[in-house]
Design an enzyme around this catalytic site. Structure first.
Site, PDB file in Angstrom:
ATOM      1  N   SER A  41       0.838  -1.207   0.000  1.00  0.00           N
ATOM      2  CA  SER A  41       0.000   0.000   0.000  1.00  0.00           C
ATOM      3  C   SER A  41       0.869   1.252   0.000  1.00  0.00           C
ATOM      4  CB  SER A  41      -0.885   0.038   1.244  1.00  0.00           C
ATOM      5  OG  SER A  41      -0.112   0.367   2.379  1.00  0.00           O
ATOM      6  N   ASP A  42       0.324   2.353  -0.533  1.00  0.00           N
ATOM      7  CA  ASP A  42       0.951   3.642  -0.277  1.00  0.00           C
ATOM      8  C   ASP A  42       0.725   3.971   1.200  1.00  0.00           C
ATOM      9  OD1 ASP A  42       2.254   6.061  -0.449  1.00  0.00           O
ATOM     10  OD2 ASP A  42       1.252   6.699  -2.282  1.00  0.00           O
ATOM     11  N   TRP A  43       1.420   4.984   1.661  1.00  0.00           N
ATOM     12  CA  TRP A  43       1.583   5.229   3.090  1.00  0.00           C
ATOM     13  C   TRP A  43       0.357   5.894   3.762  1.00  0.00           C
ATOM     14  CZ3 TRP A  43       5.110   2.550   1.208  1.00  0.00           C
ATOM     15  CH2 TRP A  43       6.245   2.172   1.897  1.00  0.00           C
TER      16      TRP A  43
END
Ligand code: NOJ
Length: 745
Positions: free
Chosen positions: A261-263
């Site tokens: 996932s992105d952050w």
């Protein structure tokens, strides 16, 4: 319908690049990586499995963007990642000697897969030396909206250019025992409302444009890690989007690695994310019930509970873990875990940074052979503006400079003090509006290159004084800057002034250029930019050199190009429009969540061609200090549907230089495609007067369209026009026609 195998690579240079892959990490077979991962999964407890699918939170205990602890009893090492778009940096990376390269967009302007491979390899060596086994560089979203503040982190507006360069960079990274990442999957093309915007894209546009660079990165680059994006795609969060993650990426393309996932803001629901195909949540946390940075994490206690009560099958969790472990085995993290304290080869890093800067600068205008600067004709130079006395500009955010971490106080290493330090930008509390200038002064480099010449410097604030100095010099060089960053979009492609970028710009750059050009004998504009720039002043200046964000060796590289020690050979990786109003998306809405890709297939140059709008500079454009001629085009269609082209390139001038032979296809009218698409290219270095016959392979898929009824690639039946030229709008391009038979790939 016949089925065709995708066997060819896009261009011969790729093959050259592969030959040069100096591998530090011994190749590990898929079978061995899979077997090792499967054996470990069998022996792992539920808690150990959960530990492998999320990071421990921010800040990472070892620095960088994420950290997954190892499992010593099984011999599984820890894995730390760091941002690395143009060099190791970004979130929480301690100060180091890591090289800051020209931005990825500059790399794209080199059109050189072998250079991309070396860029990936050098950054990977430095990641390893600093203890990181995974690099988060590798952004390949297309420049659908060039005002996107992250355009500099990506590889331009064409899916094949971006995909091929990304695959080469990926192979370079992974040859050094570091897992490469491509991101942000998918259609993450602007920063405004970046956590909530919804890209509304039809299936064909999605596959032919937004997804294609990722498909190439997976199939030709063998990338280990795919980071899904913040935005929604067609109503579903990218990181919870089953169509994207499971059906397309893992199903159709056969991706064997990890979806990360992105952050922080990318995941909102544990079970839908897990079932959609997300394999790893970052940065994760120690406690899903706690709120960190305004959000919960999901893949720790909450995922465990979902597995225990059957909402997420154990088989799905095992698949996540297997993917992570097989990727760590495959790319050498297990055999040789990265450890901090390694030595960075600073000289090698800087030499390559300079080479990339030199190979990526694009000469946009050069009337009267103003460039290269000729010491025999020119005695005095007025250098004006852009902090050229101090350094060169870098982009902002996690893919920006390594000197200033996002959210941190302005670094004392910044060559230029922030005008408005700590100005928060966009909706993003991790970003500030303070730009970084690397201490690589173009002025100092020019002086060092030509000690006999006189150079004056004026900072551009006093327009009248600058114009006076310009009038007295043989040539004036105005440095113009355009800062952009993650977390914001540009209001316009015009050069920013004190109103539009108050944090970094204290005067009106356009007014300065016009005033200088009105008085100078010759005016050269050097651009330091993260995306396209509009130039209503272009008619008043003699020459324009686009240096992008040229990295920490930008000063010397600029001096060498301006003096002709290096002949510019960069080509635009995105269209430069005449005005913002010529773009398909008229403005970036801050109030509407839906970002409708109404232009469909007409993205980038395809839009300008289809609408018959003359750009300021077309995609693929770039001048040289020498001249080239193309002749003798021959074409042959292969049994697999691909095409082999042969063409002769000649350097007709008296300087060595490189030219890029670009191949564009015009698909049969009934296919419903815009007038042309890039299908292959080859960059060739030629001595003065040298002639070379080159072979360019066009892979079958480059000529295919996405069939929305069959949900697969298909060759449109009918004649395919091929044009070989030196830009996407080369009036002297050579033409050939091949027939296609309408088969599926
Ligand atoms: C958020 C950015 O979107 C992503 O590209 C980056 O890798 C992570 N932050 C980690 O810094």
């Amino acid at each position: 319908m016949p089925s065709r195998r995708l066997t060819r690579v896009c261009c011969a240079l790729l093959a050259v690049g592969m030959l040069h892959a100096a591998s530090a990490a011994p190749a590990i077979s898929d079978a061995r990586a899979d077997a090792q991962a499967a054996a470990w999964v069998k022996r792992m407890t539920l808690d150990e499995k959960i530990q492998m699918v999320h990071g421990v939170g921010m800040p990472s205990p070892v620095g960088g963007a994420s950290y997954i602890p190892g499992i010593p009893r099984l011999g599984i090492p820890a894995l730390a990642s760091a941002d690395s778009a143009g060099g190791v940096g970004g979130l929480n990376v301690p100060k180091s000697q890591a090289t800051q390269f020209p931005a990825p967009l500059a790399l794209a302007a080199s059109w050189d897969p072998y250079l991309a491979q070396r860029y990936g390899a050098q950054i990977a060596k430095e990641l390893r030396a600093l203890g990181f086994g995974e690099g988060l560089g590798g952004g390949i979203d297309l420049a659908r909206e060039p005002r996107n503040g992250r355009t500099f982190e990506y590889l331009g507006e064409d899916p094949v250019l971006a995909g091929v360069l990304s695959a080469a960079r990926t192979r370079g990274t992974q040859s050094q025992g570091v897992i490469a990442t491509v991101k942000h999957f998918a259609a993450n093309d602007q920063e405004t409302q970046r956590f909530t915007s919804n890209s509304v894209v039809d299936e064909r546009t999605l596959h032919e444009l937004s997804l294609l660079p990722f498909e190439i990165a997976v199939k030709e680059g063998g990338v280990g890690n795919v980071m899904c994006a913040y935005n929604l795609v067609n109503g579903s969060k990218s990181c919870q989007n089953k169509v994207l993650l499971t059906d397309v990426l893992k199903g159709q393309w056969g991706f064997k690695g990890t979806v990360q996932s992105d952050w922080l803001m990318a995941v909102t629901d544990t079970v839908p994310a897990a079932l959609a195909g997300l394999d790893e949540e970052e940065p994760g946390s120690q406690d899903d019930n706690a709120v960190n940075f305004g959000v919960h994490s999901h893949f720790n206690q909450w995922l465990k509970a979902a597995v225990l009560d059957g909402r997420v099958p154990v088989s799905r969790l095992d698949d996540m873990v297997r993917r992570k472990l097989r990727t760590m085995v495959k790319f050498g993290i297990v055999a040789n875990p990265p450890a901090r304290g390694g030595v960075i080869d600073v000289a090698a890093g800087h030499a390559l940074a300079r080479e990339v800067a030199e190979q990526s600068m694009v000469l946009l205008k050069n009337d009267g052979a103003t460039l290269p600067l000729d010491p025999a004709r020119i005695r005095s130079v007025a250098v004006i503006g852009g902090h050229a006395d101090a350094g060169v500009l870098a982009g902002g955010g996690s893919g920006g400079s390594g000197v200033q971490s996002s959210g941190a106080a302005p670094s004392p290493d910044n060559a230029v003090a922030c005008l408005q330090p700590q100005a928060a930008i966009g909706s993003d509390h991790f970003m500030t509006g303070c730009a970084t200038w690397f201490k690589s002064s173009p002025l100092a480099a020019l002086r060092a290159r030509a000690p006999g010449m006189s150079f004056s410097y004026l900072d551009g604030h006093d327009v009248a004084a600058a114009a006076d100095a310009a009038a007295q010099a043989d040539v004036a060089i105005v440095f113009a800057t355009q800062w952009s960053s993650e977390g914001m979009d540009l209001p316009s492609l015009t050069l920013p002034n004190a109103e539009t970028d108050a944090a970094n710009q204290s005067y009106d750059q356009e007014a300065l250029i016009r005033a200088v050009a009105a008085r100078a004998k010759r005016t050269v504009v050097v651009l330091e930019n993260g995306t396209a720039v509009t130039m209503p002043w272009i008619g008043q200046v003699s020459a324009v050199l686009d240096a992008w964000y040229p990295g920490m060796e930008g000063g010397p590289a600029l001096a060498r190009v301006l003096f002709g020690d290096v002949n510019p050979s960069g080509k635009l990786p995105l269209t430069f429009p005449q005005r913002d109003a010529d773009l398909p998306q008229k403005l970036i809405s801050a109030s509407t969540a839906d970002v409708v890709y109404g232009e469909g297939l007409r993205m980038g140059y395809r839009w300008f061609d289809a609408q018959d709008i003359a750009p300021l500079f077309p995609f693929g454009y770039g001048l040289s200090y020498t001249h080239f001629g193309l002749s003798g085009l021959q074409s042959r269609r292969g049994a697999d549907g691909g095409v082999t082209l042969r063409v002769t390139l000649r350097n007709t001038g008296n300087r060595a230089g490189a030219e890029v032979a670009q191949v564009y296809a015009n698909l049969p009218a009934l296919s419903g495609e815009p007038p042309k698409r890039l299908v292959a290219w080859q960059k060739v270095m030629l001595a003065p007067g040298e002639t070379r016959r080159v072979t360019i392979e066009v892979a079958p898929q480059r000529l295919a369209i996405w069939d929305v009824s069959a949900h697969r690639w298909r060759m449109p039946a009918g004649p395919v026009g091929l044009a070989v030229g030196t830009s996407s709008r080369d009036a002297a391009a050579l033409g050939a026609t091949v027939r296609e038979d309408g088969g599926y790939l």
